[in-house]
Design a protein around this motif. Structure first.
Motif, short mmCIF file in Angstrom:
data_model
loop_
_atom_site.label_atom_id
_atom_site.label_comp_id
_atom_site.label_asym_id
_atom_site.label_seq_id
_atom_site.Cartn_x
_atom_site.Cartn_y
_atom_site.Cartn_z
N ASN A 73 -11.41 4.39 6.35
CA ASN A 73 -10.79 5.68 6.66
C ASN A 73 -9.46 5.43 7.37
N TYR A 74 -8.37 5.94 6.79
CA TYR A 74 -7.04 5.82 7.39
C TYR A 74 -6.70 7.15 8.05
N VAL A 75 -6.36 7.12 9.34
CA VAL A 75 -6.03 8.34 10.07
C VAL A 75 -4.57 8.27 10.49
N GLY A 76 -3.78 9.25 10.06
CA GLY A 76 -2.36 9.29 10.37
C GLY A 76 -1.54 9.24 9.10
N THR A 77 -0.33 8.70 9.21
CA THR A 77 0.62 8.63 8.09
C THR A 77 0.64 7.20 7.56
N TRP A 78 0.00 6.98 6.44
CA TRP A 78 -0.13 5.63 5.88
C TRP A 78 0.55 5.57 4.52
N ASN A 79 1.11 4.41 4.21
CA ASN A 79 1.79 4.16 2.94
C ASN A 79 0.98 3.17 2.12
N LYS A 80 0.88 3.45 0.84
CA LYS A 80 0.25 2.51 -0.10
C LYS A 80 1.37 1.71 -0.75
N ASN B 251 -4.86 -8.79 -4.09
CA ASN B 251 -4.95 -7.77 -5.15
C ASN B 251 -3.64 -7.00 -5.34
N GLY B 252 -2.54 -7.50 -4.79
CA GLY B 252 -1.23 -6.91 -5.02
C GLY B 252 -0.95 -5.63 -4.26
N THR B 253 -1.76 -5.32 -3.21
CA THR B 253 -1.55 -4.08 -2.46
C THR B 253 -1.71 -4.30 -0.97
N ASP B 254 -1.10 -3.40 -0.19
CA ASP B 254 -1.40 -3.27 1.22
C ASP B 254 -1.30 -1.80 1.59
N THR B 255 -1.79 -1.47 2.76
CA THR B 255 -1.67 -0.12 3.31
C THR B 255 -1.07 -0.28 4.69
N ASP C 28 -1.61 5.66 14.96
CA ASP C 28 -2.33 5.65 13.68
C ASP C 28 -3.38 4.54 13.70
N TYR C 29 -4.47 4.78 13.00
CA TYR C 29 -5.53 3.76 12.97
C TYR C 29 -6.30 3.82 11.66
N TYR D 287 5.21 -1.87 12.23
CA TYR D 287 4.21 -1.61 11.20
C TYR D 287 2.88 -2.29 11.50
N LEU D 288 1.81 -1.54 11.33
CA LEU D 288 0.46 -2.08 11.24
C LEU D 288 0.13 -2.13 9.77
N VAL D 289 -0.25 -3.29 9.29
CA VAL D 289 -0.50 -3.50 7.86
C VAL D 289 -1.94 -3.98 7.68
#
Length: 194
Positions: A26-33, A41-45, A52-53, A123-125
């Motif tokens: 569960n991502y809470v706040g404003t997160w970018n994919k 797997n070629g992705t991060d959030t 944000d957490y 950034y938190l990644v």
């Protein structure tokens, strides 16, 4: 054995990996994919908003967080496991992705609630989460929903039923979770009533 700050593109023997896109997180706040082949797997959030957490639960004794190091990363990230807090920094003078940034071992083999919070500018990644190979990640609200059937608590799965008379869509425990289109034209069905 990998150490903090080491490149870890795949889980080591004895560990298994969950990607940042797992629906159990569960991502809470404003997160970018973000899509980038350097990540697992070629992705991060990621998020650069203080406060944000992300959160999840897991059954197991060991936890690793795979992140990225760079000059624009948060220098103060809190990891709370069952309310006990530790921290790490994502700051690095050289940009590296798929890096082991946090590790906790020796936990009791029970279900743990984990929350990872960004407490500083930067950034938190999340790239991936590793846990011991005989563990399992559960839905983030697993410990909060003790009245739900076990599989729904664990994975957030729903079984659906459709009540023709009311137009309601029901989940397995009878909660109304939606309605069908009220003006739909019904065709003759199995019960000869439409």
């Amino acid at each position: 054995m990998a150490t903090i700050g080491e490149y870890l593109p795949q889980p080591e023997a004895g560990w298994k990996r969950y990607d940042d896109r797992s629906s159990l997180i569960n991502y809470v706040g404003t997160w970018n994919k973000v899509t980038n082949s350097a990540y697992y797997n070629g992705t991060d959030t990621d998020s650069n908003v203080v406060g944000d957490y992300y959160e999840f639960c897991f059954l197991g004794t060991e936890l690793r967080i795979i992140d990225a190091l760079a000059t624009n990363r948060s220098t103060n990230v809190t990891v709370s496991i069952d309310g006990v807090e530790e921290s790490y920094s994502g700051y690095g003078t050289t940009t590296m992705r798929a890096v082991l940034v946090y590790e906790k071992t020796g936990l009791s083999n029970t279900v743990h609630k984990v929350r990872v919070t960004n407490n500083a500018t930067g950034y938190l990644v999340l790239d991936a989460i590793d846990i011991n190979e005989d563990g399992e990640i559960y839905r983030y609200d697993y410990l909060d929903n003790r009245d739900l059937p076990e599989l729904m608590r664990k994975y957030g799965l729903h079984w659906f039923g459709f009540d023709e008379e009311s137009g309601n869509v029901l989940d397995k425990i009878g909660s109304v979770i939606g309605t069908t289109y009220a003006n739909a034209v019904r065709v003759e069905g199995w019960n000869s009533l439409g």
